[in-house]
Design an enzyme around this catalytic site. Structure first.
Site, PDB file in Angstrom:
ATOM      1  N   TYR A 158     -13.628   5.787  -5.896  1.00 27.47           N
ATOM      2  CA  TYR A 158     -12.721   5.968  -7.030  1.00 27.47           C
ATOM      3  C   TYR A 158     -13.432   6.764  -8.121  1.00 27.47           C
ATOM      4  CZ  TYR A 158      -9.165   2.602  -5.478  1.00 27.47           C
ATOM      5  OH  TYR A 158      -8.161   1.956  -4.804  1.00 27.47           O
TER       6      TYR A 158
ATOM      7  N   ASP B 133      -2.393   0.906  -7.944  1.00 26.33           N
ATOM      8  CA  ASP B 133      -1.486   0.308  -8.932  1.00 26.33           C
ATOM      9  C   ASP B 133      -0.563   1.358  -9.521  1.00 26.33           C
ATOM     10  OD1 ASP B 133      -3.015  -1.923  -8.531  1.00 26.33           O
ATOM     11  OD2 ASP B 133      -4.216  -1.627 -10.346  1.00 26.33           O
TER      12      ASP B 133
END
Lengths: 246, 246
Positions: A110, A51
């Site tokens: 992540y 994003d």
């Protein structure tokens, strides 16, 4: 020749990995540089969309390269000479024929960094979410463990159900570590929904602050109701660390 | 009321700590904010000048504060509300009468970060000097040890002898650590000359790269000749970590 690149970027200057209507995408910058080097369009595919504002230290992209005389290491050098300093090609190597960065990805890792201190460190303001209030680490750890496994993650995804795709994913590992004044949230899974990691983090921080119960995650997931989860944590604390292909 | 502040800043946006003709100084920004809060000029003195682009995580400044109703912690909050995010007041507390941040400082600790990897990490590009070639850590460690002690440091200072002040300083500790792909250079001493730490680092990196001998530091210091030292390492790798008052 099929190539595989490993890419790192500071997401603060980008509208995310993938081409979008507004802002510059990381993919676009790399494709422009490839075109300048090779003289013709060279589309690339990333392992994942990140994003707007999210960082990467180990994004992987695949491409077809039609200049066999240029060795992969020379292509890395040529790309880094053209690209801005907030975007670096860490590695370029030959990939098996038919390699696809997204379809072949088995798992992704992540990292979300929280700086938990009264005042934010100016030198980490671009890579950590600053949370000034006390956080109950034991409660956060217990809650994080409840995300592990195969679940419908609609409750922690933005726009769940758009396109009616499956919201089921498998989280392999979900851990919280403390390093000096930082709380490090690591999550590894076979795939992630839109804003899923950041919503997990936002929920865990509410648990750490005593605003929701440590044992509430199972019921939250079962509800599949995004409105019951915590706020989405800011993008700049998140980094795509690694993509696994085996 | 005498106060002592601990200050952290990202040096990339500043011309250094102290007011200069060109660019904005950290001191200036804090004094402006103090004036807005207190309604009158409130000059501060820093423990050290840091050069243009050098960071701090533990700069100390002293000031006289004439508003006894405002508690130190409220002043910290008020300052942070006015200051930009690249400059933060970590702590404000009462200091003994007559406290002077510079004259009372006993020792200072600086940290210099080198990222030693083929390609620079975009997320650390503002806080590490990127050195791509191999470095001999053992040679650098041996050489660093030779800086420890009481020496004339003219050979590793810019503008040595301007104002004919003494160039003798005592380095208490000078160590090199490895942490993943970073080489961390820590030096603690009673005082530092202009660009002294950065010239020490530049010299050590030349030693690590095999371009000068590991046992050459003693002769370099004895020469008192700046032209014999290595290049000055870039400012953005350097951070003033701590000022000791006892």
């Amino acid at each position: 020749m099929r190539l595989r690149m490993t890419v790192a970027y500071d997401g603060s200057g980008y509208a995310g990995w993938q081409r979008v209507a507004t802002g510059v995408a990381v993919q676009e910058k790399i494709e422009e540089a490839l075109k300048r080097i090779g003289g013709q369009p060279a589309p690339i595919e990333g392992a994942s969309r990140t994003d707007r504002g999210v960082h990467a230290s180990g994004m992987v992209a695949g491409l077809d390269w039609k200049h066999p005389r240029m060795r992969p290491m020379d292509l890395r050098r040529a790309l880094n000479a053209l690209l801005p300093f907030d975007l670096r090609i860490l590695d370029v190597r030959r990939a098996p024929k038919g390699f696809h960065a997204r379809f072949d990805a088995k798992r992704k890792l992540y990292l979300y960094r929280i700086q938990n201190a009264p005042v934010a460190d100016p030198l980490r303001r671009g890579v950590c979410w600053h949370v000034p209030h006390a956080l109950d680490l034991a409660a956060m750890r217990a809650a994080a463990a409840a995300f592990v496994g195969r679940h419908d993650f609609s409750a922690v995804a933005a726009n769940p159900g758009y396109a009616r795709a499956s919201m089921v994913r498998t989280v392999r590992r979900c851990e919280i570590r403390k390093r000096r004044d930082e709380i490090l949230f690591e999550v590894e899974g076979d795939g992630f929904l839109y804003k899923m990691v950041r919503t997990m983090v936002g929920t865990l921080v509410e648990i750490g602050g005593g605003r929701r119960a440590a044992d509430s995650v199972a019921a939250l997931l079962a509800s599949r109701d995004r409105r019951r989860a915590g706020k989405t944590a800011p993008a700049h604390g998140l980094c795509l660390v690694k993509v696994f292909y085996r």
